[in-house]
Design an enzyme around this catalytic site. Structure first.
Site, PDB file in Angstrom:
ATOM      1  N   LYS A   1       3.253  -2.674  11.785  1.00 48.99           N
ATOM      2  CA  LYS A   1       4.390  -1.878  12.508  1.00 48.99           C
ATOM      3  C   LYS A   1       4.522  -0.497  12.150  1.00 48.99           C
ATOM      4  CE  LYS A   1       7.518  -4.364  14.003  1.00 48.99           C
ATOM      5  NZ  LYS A   1       8.923  -5.219  14.158  1.00 48.99           N
TER       6      LYS A   1
ATOM      7  N   HIS B   1       0.688  -1.055   0.193  1.00 47.43           N
ATOM      8  CA  HIS B   1      -0.123   0.133  -0.085  1.00 47.43           C
ATOM      9  C   HIS B   1       0.898   1.364  -0.018  1.00 47.43           C
ATOM     10  CE1 HIS B   1       1.009  -0.658   4.085  1.00 47.43           C
ATOM     11  NE2 HIS B   1       0.517   0.684   4.265  1.00 47.43           N
TER      12      HIS B   1
ATOM     13  N   SER C   1      15.429   3.121  11.104  1.00 45.83           N
ATOM     14  CA  SER C   1      15.800   2.924   9.550  1.00 45.83           C
ATOM     15  C   SER C   1      15.322   3.979   8.621  1.00 45.83           C
ATOM     16  CB  SER C   1      15.295   1.484   9.222  1.00 45.83           C
ATOM     17  OG  SER C   1      16.189   0.608   9.458  1.00 45.83           O
TER      18      SER C   1
ATOM     19  N   LYS D   1       9.731  -8.866   4.609  1.00 44.40           N
ATOM     20  CA  LYS D   1      10.696  -9.704   5.410  1.00 44.40           C
ATOM     21  C   LYS D   1      11.347 -10.625   4.640  1.00 44.40           C
ATOM     22  CE  LYS D   1      11.892  -9.422   9.870  1.00 44.40           C
ATOM     23  NZ  LYS D   1      11.818  -8.410  10.742  1.00 44.40           N
TER      24      LYS D   1
ATOM     25  N   LYS E   1       9.541  -2.636   3.604  1.00 42.88           N
ATOM     26  CA  LYS E   1      10.429  -2.497   4.490  1.00 42.88           C
ATOM     27  C   LYS E   1      10.630  -3.646   5.401  1.00 42.88           C
ATOM     28  CE  LYS E   1      13.879   0.556   6.177  1.00 42.88           C
ATOM     29  NZ  LYS E   1      14.500  -0.868   6.101  1.00 42.88           N
TER      30      LYS E   1
HETATM   31  P1  NAD Z   1      20.355 -10.991  17.733  1.00 42.10           P
HETATM   32  O1  NAD Z   1      20.700 -12.366  16.848  1.00 42.10           O
HETATM   33  O2  NAD Z   1      21.212  -9.902  17.623  1.00 42.10           O
HETATM   34  O3  NAD Z   1      19.994 -11.579  18.943  1.00 42.10           O
HETATM   35  C1  NAD Z   1      19.319 -12.516  19.393  1.00 42.10           C
HETATM   36  C2  NAD Z   1      19.588 -12.894  20.948  1.00 42.10           C
HETATM   37  O4  NAD Z   1      19.013 -13.951  21.481  1.00 42.10           O
HETATM   38  C3  NAD Z   1      21.268 -13.915  20.742  1.00 42.10           C
HETATM   39  O5  NAD Z   1      22.123 -13.228  21.861  1.00 42.10           O
HETATM   40  C4  NAD Z   1      20.976 -15.180  20.973  1.00 42.10           C
HETATM   41  O6  NAD Z   1      22.046 -15.854  21.398  1.00 42.10           O
HETATM   42  C5  NAD Z   1      19.763 -15.280  22.024  1.00 42.10           C
HETATM   43  N1  NAD Z   1      18.839 -16.344  21.930  1.00 42.10           N
HETATM   44  C6  NAD Z   1      18.379 -16.976  20.425  1.00 42.10           C
HETATM   45  N2  NAD Z   1      17.899 -18.022  20.988  1.00 42.10           N
HETATM   46  C7  NAD Z   1      17.553 -17.967  22.342  1.00 42.10           C
HETATM   47  C8  NAD Z   1      16.909 -18.829  23.092  1.00 42.10           C
HETATM   48  N3  NAD Z   1      16.208 -19.857  22.716  1.00 42.10           N
HETATM   49  N4  NAD Z   1      16.969 -18.619  24.554  1.00 42.10           N
HETATM   50  C9  NAD Z   1      17.436 -17.619  24.848  1.00 42.10           C
HETATM   51  N5  NAD Z   1      18.424 -16.635  24.114  1.00 42.10           N
HETATM   52  C10 NAD Z   1      18.207 -17.060  22.610  1.00 42.10           C
HETATM   53  O7  NAD Z   1      18.916 -10.604  17.080  1.00 42.10           O
HETATM   54  P2  NAD Z   1      18.152  -9.196  17.494  1.00 42.10           P
HETATM   55  O8  NAD Z   1      18.437  -8.493  16.292  1.00 42.10           O
HETATM   56  O9  NAD Z   1      18.447  -8.702  18.721  1.00 42.10           O
HETATM   57  O10 NAD Z   1      16.523  -9.751  17.354  1.00 42.10           O
HETATM   58  C11 NAD Z   1      15.779 -10.334  18.700  1.00 42.10           C
HETATM   59  C12 NAD Z   1      14.538 -10.041  18.274  1.00 42.10           C
HETATM   60  O11 NAD Z   1      14.214  -8.579  18.000  1.00 42.10           O
HETATM   61  C13 NAD Z   1      13.909 -10.995  16.852  1.00 42.10           C
HETATM   62  O12 NAD Z   1      12.562 -11.377  17.076  1.00 42.10           O
HETATM   63  C14 NAD Z   1      13.806  -9.888  15.980  1.00 42.10           C
HETATM   64  O13 NAD Z   1      13.045 -10.209  15.043  1.00 42.10           O
HETATM   65  C15 NAD Z   1      13.287  -8.774  16.442  1.00 42.10           C
HETATM   66  N6  NAD Z   1      13.799  -7.348  16.164  1.00 42.10           N
HETATM   67  C16 NAD Z   1      14.826  -7.020  15.872  1.00 42.10           C
HETATM   68  C17 NAD Z   1      15.236  -5.815  15.279  1.00 42.10           C
HETATM   69  C18 NAD Z   1      16.495  -5.190  14.895  1.00 42.10           C
HETATM   70  O14 NAD Z   1      16.622  -3.996  14.734  1.00 42.10           O
HETATM   71  N7  NAD Z   1      17.672  -6.064  15.196  1.00 42.10           N
HETATM   72  C19 NAD Z   1      14.134  -5.062  15.091  1.00 42.10           C
HETATM   73  C20 NAD Z   1      12.894  -5.250  15.343  1.00 42.10           C
HETATM   74  C21 NAD Z   1      12.517  -6.528  16.013  1.00 42.10           C
END
Ligand code: NAD
Length: 476
Positions: free
Chosen positions: A95, A66, A364, A107, A71
């Site tokens: 979002k 839309h 972003s 995504k 993104k």
């Molecule tokens: P990341 O890879 O930097 O960190 C994820 C962390 O979770 C790691 O430290 C990993 O070891 C830990 N982990 C993985 N599985 C696990 C488990 N079963 N139990 C405990 N810890 C566990 O990822 P991120 O970028 O921090 O993303 C984390 C979440 O946030 C995801 O759902 C992602 O979609 C969401 N998110 C991220 C962003 C971003 O800007 N990076 C933005 C919006 C949403």
């Protein structure tokens, strides 16, 4: 993560959508159009590594166009699949609408365990994946703009930007094809911390409303609140760091892949992160108690629970035992639709993912605007602002001296007042404003309609209404 016996992640997002749509007045056709994922591209490509050809599977889902570009991040994880990227793409649509970033939702994901490859191999794989997406306009400054997600960061985004620039050598806006880049490659100050910073701003805004805080059975502000964080990655680390260093919250447990570390006096988040970076996990961390069954800590007594790792971790198998009165979904989809229903019955307040982790896409957006305008934020205004402030300070000091008033501005006030806003200051200000405004838009719906019982349904309603308006103005 697939939770046995529960709807898939995408179905879970759809169920949440349905709950909101049922309270709205959308035509059935439009409701369906908004909900479905427009397209998902699956690619299988080969890369020669260690003398053998390895085939990788990647996805890019486009949920809603839309608004364009669409993104959404690119995730590297071994179990990425179509259902997951479609769920995440849908969440991106809602979002972006909620925080008013002018994007549709998308995504991507690559089935890979990045820890199994060295940096050079990861670069080869990333460039090849990017090539496959770029040649189909699934990475493009005005069509589809990825960002980091789980398992990826600014290094991968820099490779993607460079790959795009190599394929479109005369495209002046090439850098705007991806966000979350390092500062020296067209990134923006404050992007790495943005999602965790947004979680902090979301909590600050929540705690500005005593009525809302009371719904969670809490009172006061963030000072002294006991926090448990799951996942000390990009999002969890920054959220935990800022809440403990700047708001006086106590992070009493951190859950990681290999277990949890607990300290009721509050953990030193920087030290713990350094330990994880060095040792690959939390085990043997000397300042706290190690618990091997880390996930059990989701059920521990605390004031605020921050799942910041992955989807589906609060589900029908553990939801009854969850004791936190307030959960902020820093990860995408950490609570399944079934668990969400039970939490609502228990009176747990959930600050939903589409709001809570929107800091990433917000900054972003700022980065994308910066790339298109080809100038750092604040570059034109900063010194002019400082000169204006200096004028006022000089005049106050002159008046004080002339009239013998003996006023003296404190050096700290002068230093802070005289300093013009840097790019980081502006980014944080824009993010704070975004998080406050979006919270207020959800809150208004939450408090004004008795049938709206929680923030998640309110957030979806605000978002869906905006997407619907956009479709209607296109004639749908
Ligand atoms: P990341 O890879 O930097 O960190 C994820 C962390 O979770 C790691 O430290 C990993 O070891 C830990 N982990 C993985 N599985 C696990 C488990 N079963 N139990 C405990 N810890 C566990 O990822 P991120 O970028 O921090 O993303 C984390 C979440 O946030 C995801 O759902 C992602 O979609 C969401 N998110 C991220 C962003 C971003 O800007 N990076 C933005 C919006 C949403």
């Amino acid at each position: 993560m697939i939770v046995a016996g529960e709807p898939s992640f995408r179905e879970s997002v759809d169920l949440m959508f349905n709950r909101a749509a049922a309270l709205m007045n959308l035509s059935p056709g439009l409701e369906h159009k908004i909900k479905v994922c427009n397209a998902t591209y699956t690619v299988r490509f080969g890369v020669r590594l260690r003398g053998k050809i390895e085939t990788f599977v990647g996805y890019r889902a486009v949920h809603s166009e839309h608004l364009e570009p669409v993104k959404g991040g690119i995730r590297y994880a071994p179990n990425v699949h179509q259902d997951e990227v479609e769920a995440l793409a849908a969440l991106m649509t809602y979002k972006c609408a909620l925080v008013e970033t002018p994007f549709g939702g998308s995504k991507g994901g690559l089935c890979i365990d990045p820890r199994q490859y060295d940096e050079h191999e990861l670069e080869q794989i990333t460039r090849r994946f990017a090539y496959e997406l770029i040649k189909r306009d699934l990475i493009h400054p005005s069509q589809n703009v990825p960002a980091p997600d789980m398992g990826t960061g600014e290094r991968e985004m820099a490779w993607i930007a460079d790959q795009y620039a190599r394929m479109y050598t005369t495209e002046i806006n090439a850098r705007a094809c991806v966000t979350g880049k390092p500062l020296h490659s067209g990134g923006i100050a404050g992007r790495i911390e943005a999602t965790g910073r947004g979680v902090q701003y979301a909590l600050r805004e929540f705690f500005r409303h005593p009525e809302d805080v009371a719904k969670a059975g809490l009172s006061g502000d963030l000072d002294g609140k006991r926090v448990i964080v799951q996942g000390l990655g990009n999002v969890g680390y920054h959220a935990a760091l800022f809440l403990s260093q700047e708001d006086g919250a106590k992070v009493i447990a951190v859950l990681e892949r290999d277990g949890a570390i607990v300290d009721s006096d509050g953990l030193d988040i920087s030290a713990l992160r350094e330990w994880i970076a060095k040792h690959g996990g939390v085990a043997d961390y000397p300042y706290g108690t190690y618990i091997e069954d880390g996930a059990s800590l989701l059920e521990a007594d605390c004031d605020i629970l921050i799942p910041a790792a992955m989807e589906g971790v609060i589900n029908l198998t553990n939801v009854e035992r969850i004791r936190a009165p307030l959960i902020i979904e820093a990860a995408n989809g950490p609570i399944t639709a079934g668990a969400d229903e039970i939490l609502r019955k228990k009176g747990t307040v959930v600050i939903p993912d589409l709001y809570a982790n929107a800091g990433g896409v917000t900054v972003s957006y700022f980065e994308w605007v910066k790339n298109l305008s080809h100038i750092r934020f604040g570059r034109m205004q900063r010194r002019a602002e400082e000169a204006h402030h200096q004028l006022l300070v000089d005049e106050l000091e002159r008046l004080s001296a002339d009239k013998g008033l003996g006023w003296e501005l404190s050096p700290d006030f002068k230093r802070r007042y005289l300093q013009g806003a840097s790019e980081l200051d502006l980014v944080r200000s824009g993010l704070d404003d975004t998080m406050r405004t979006a919270y207020q838009s959800m809150r208004e719906v939450w408090h004004s309609r008795p049938e709206v019982t929680d923030l998640r349904v309110a957030a979806y309603m605000v978002a869906i209404e905006r997407v619907a308006l956009s479709y209607r103005s296109k004639g749908l």
